[in-house]
Design a protein around this motif. Sequence first.
Motif, mmCIF file in Angstrom:
data_model
loop_
_atom_site.group_PDB
_atom_site.id
_atom_site.type_symbol
_atom_site.label_atom_id
_atom_site.label_comp_id
_atom_site.label_asym_id
_atom_site.label_seq_id
_atom_site.Cartn_x
_atom_site.Cartn_y
_atom_site.Cartn_z
ATOM 1 N N ASP A 38 -52.924 29.746 24.623
ATOM 2 C CA ASP A 38 -52.964 30.997 23.883
ATOM 3 C C ASP A 38 -53.491 32.090 24.807
ATOM 4 O OD1 ASP A 38 -55.759 30.819 23.990
ATOM 5 O OD2 ASP A 38 -55.969 30.203 21.915
ATOM 6 N N PRO A 39 -53.450 33.360 24.383
ATOM 7 C CA PRO A 39 -53.869 34.446 25.276
ATOM 8 C C PRO A 39 -55.313 34.345 25.744
ATOM 9 C CG PRO A 39 -52.528 35.330 23.504
ATOM 10 C CD PRO A 39 -52.802 33.895 23.157
ATOM 11 N N ALA A 40 -56.129 33.568 25.033
ATOM 12 C CA ALA A 40 -57.529 33.405 25.433
ATOM 13 C C ALA A 40 -57.727 32.282 26.448
ATOM 14 C CB ALA A 40 -58.397 33.139 24.205
ATOM 15 N N GLY A 41 -56.645 31.561 26.776
ATOM 16 C CA GLY A 41 -56.736 30.509 27.779
ATOM 17 C C GLY A 41 -56.994 29.124 27.222
ATOM 18 N N ARG A 42 -57.010 28.964 25.890
ATOM 19 C CA ARG A 42 -57.150 27.631 25.298
ATOM 20 C C ARG A 42 -55.814 26.922 25.426
ATOM 21 N NH1 ARG A 42 -60.156 31.027 21.656
ATOM 22 N NH2 ARG A 42 -58.181 31.482 20.582
ATOM 23 N N SER A 43 -55.810 25.743 26.028
ATOM 24 C CA SER A 43 -54.540 25.109 26.388
ATOM 25 C C SER A 43 -54.499 23.644 25.992
ATOM 26 C CB SER A 43 -54.296 25.244 27.896
ATOM 27 O OG SER A 43 -55.277 24.537 28.624
ATOM 28 N N GLU A 44 -53.264 23.146 25.911
ATOM 29 C CA GLU A 44 -53.030 21.727 25.678
ATOM 30 C C GLU A 44 -51.749 21.312 26.382
ATOM 31 O OE1 GLU A 44 -51.705 20.332 21.880
ATOM 32 O OE2 GLU A 44 -51.037 22.319 21.235
ATOM 33 N N VAL A 45 -51.677 20.054 26.791
ATOM 34 C CA VAL A 45 -50.468 19.505 27.390
ATOM 35 C C VAL A 45 -49.530 19.093 26.265
ATOM 36 C CG1 VAL A 45 -49.522 17.682 28.843
ATOM 37 C CG2 VAL A 45 -51.718 18.728 29.438
ATOM 38 N N VAL A 46 -48.288 19.592 26.287
ATOM 39 C CA VAL A 46 -47.339 19.270 25.223
ATOM 40 C C VAL A 46 -46.251 18.303 25.682
ATOM 41 C CG1 VAL A 46 -47.765 21.451 24.041
ATOM 42 C CG2 VAL A 46 -45.903 21.306 25.707
ATOM 43 N N ALA A 47 -46.121 18.086 26.978
ATOM 44 C CA ALA A 47 -45.152 17.116 27.486
ATOM 45 C C ALA A 47 -45.563 16.705 28.897
ATOM 46 C CB ALA A 47 -43.740 17.691 27.495
ATOM 47 N N ARG A 48 -45.268 15.460 29.226
ATOM 48 C CA ARG A 48 -45.496 14.958 30.579
ATOM 49 C C ARG A 48 -44.197 14.379 31.110
ATOM 50 N NH1 ARG A 48 -50.609 13.969 28.222
ATOM 51 N NH2 ARG A 48 -52.326 14.776 29.510
ATOM 52 N N VAL A 49 -43.725 14.928 32.232
ATOM 53 C CA VAL A 49 -42.496 14.470 32.880
ATOM 54 C C VAL A 49 -42.752 14.472 34.378
ATOM 55 C CG1 VAL A 49 -40.025 14.835 33.204
ATOM 56 C CG2 VAL A 49 -41.100 15.531 31.050
ATOM 57 N N ALA A 50 -42.626 13.324 35.007
ATOM 58 C CA ALA A 50 -42.869 13.218 36.455
ATOM 59 C C ALA A 50 -41.662 13.751 37.204
ATOM 60 C CB ALA A 50 -43.153 11.773 36.842
ATOM 61 N N SER A 51 -41.593 15.073 37.332
ATOM 62 C CA SER A 51 -40.428 15.695 37.942
ATOM 63 C C SER A 51 -40.840 16.972 38.647
ATOM 64 C CB SER A 51 -39.379 16.016 36.868
ATOM 65 O OG SER A 51 -38.235 16.624 37.425
ATOM 66 N N LEU A 52 -40.191 17.254 39.733
ATOM 67 C CA LEU A 52 -40.378 18.500 40.472
ATOM 68 C C LEU A 52 -39.008 18.885 41.026
ATOM 69 C CD1 LEU A 52 -43.288 19.207 42.968
ATOM 70 C CD2 LEU A 52 -41.010 20.112 43.330
ATOM 71 N N PRO A 53 -38.427 19.974 40.523
ATOM 72 C CA PRO A 53 -38.876 20.965 39.561
ATOM 73 C C PRO A 53 -39.015 20.430 38.131
ATOM 74 C CG PRO A 53 -37.127 21.847 40.949
ATOM 75 C CD PRO A 53 -37.158 20.363 41.168
ATOM 76 N N LEU A 54 -39.652 21.274 37.301
ATOM 77 C CA LEU A 54 -39.899 20.939 35.901
ATOM 78 C C LEU A 54 -39.858 22.246 35.110
ATOM 79 C CD1 LEU A 54 -40.794 18.834 33.754
ATOM 80 C CD2 LEU A 54 -43.147 19.286 34.436
ATOM 81 N N CYS A 55 -38.648 22.646 34.700
ATOM 82 C CA CYS A 55 -38.469 23.931 34.030
ATOM 83 C C CYS A 55 -38.060 23.718 32.574
ATOM 84 C CB CYS A 55 -37.428 24.776 34.758
ATOM 85 S SG CYS A 55 -37.956 25.313 36.402
ATOM 86 N N THR A 56 -38.297 24.732 31.743
ATOM 87 C CA THR A 56 -38.075 24.596 30.306
ATOM 88 C C THR A 56 -37.349 25.803 29.727
ATOM 89 O OG1 THR A 56 -40.172 25.639 29.685
ATOM 90 C CG2 THR A 56 -40.219 23.272 30.108
ATOM 91 N N ALA A 57 -36.784 25.598 28.537
ATOM 92 C CA ALA A 57 -36.169 26.680 27.766
ATOM 93 C C ALA A 57 -36.282 26.313 26.301
ATOM 94 C CB ALA A 57 -34.712 26.876 28.169
ATOM 95 N N TRP A 58 -36.086 27.329 25.434
ATOM 96 C CA TRP A 58 -36.150 27.112 23.987
ATOM 97 C C TRP A 58 -34.772 27.331 23.385
ATOM 98 C CZ3 TRP A 58 -40.348 25.213 21.502
ATOM 99 C CH2 TRP A 58 -41.553 25.215 22.200
ATOM 100 N N LEU A 59 -34.307 26.349 22.604
ATOM 101 C CA LEU A 59 -33.054 26.481 21.882
ATOM 102 C C LEU A 59 -33.252 27.375 20.655
ATOM 103 C CD1 LEU A 59 -31.971 22.732 21.991
ATOM 104 C CD2 LEU A 59 -31.011 24.596 23.350
#
Length: 280
Positions: A38-59
Amino acid sequence: MNETRVVLDGRGLVESPRWHGDRLYFSDWSAGEVVATDPAGRSEVVARVASLPLCTAWLPDGRMVIVDSAEGRLLVRAADGSLATYADLGRPGWNDVVADGRGNVYVNRGDFDPMAGEQARPGWVVLVTPDGEVRQVADDVLFPNGMAVTADNSTLIVADSFRNCLLGFDVARDGTLANRRIWADLGDGAPDGICVDAENAVWYADVPNRRCVRVAEGGEVRQTIELDRGGFACVLGGTAGTTLFVTAAGWQGMTATELVRPGSGQVLAAEVAVPGAGWP
């Protein structure tokens, strides 16, 4: 010069920022993690994938797709966090991804391994349609990097980092590309991740020049934000859509044992005047 603030610090090679809902999502390639903050810097991991590169998009239906470059797959994340194969891309080595408002997904790759010191060979862009068909729709992109689609779904913009330009393509309703052109000649700019704003200008992040730059079609520079480390990607988000989030890190070179200085990865934020539009 716009002032930047640090949202998150102490990460590795951070990339692929995406604003969705009320949070920023980004990838830490060093850790193999997709992180939400969130904008305050509170974070969580939502996915783990052993890959480089590792890019995302939203459908358009709210699901996240993730490039598993190492396995040559496009993954989709379900609401419960589980991952499944969305499309088989046929071979490893894929880089960036963007989904448009119709559910078409574009994924790109180069035809060489820069981390092995191979000589650059032009790569291409493939289209993954909503029904799962995969087909090539563009080629001869020397180092395909960030991509964005304008808000009216009419134009795909592709960053060619090694040719120092942004390429533009007209997008047909079925996702096919036509009318390839140089959308902007960037001079010495080396565009990485990009995003589009409501005036159809593009922000691009630049690793070697340590900056983010806003350019109009044709290449006119409208604004520059200087950074103290390499800028890998940027996206517009926040409540009003006028916060430019930048992923940045201390670049050490493509063939270095560690691509970035460990712990130098940051998510930065700067306020700008024109809100984001289109995708990502």
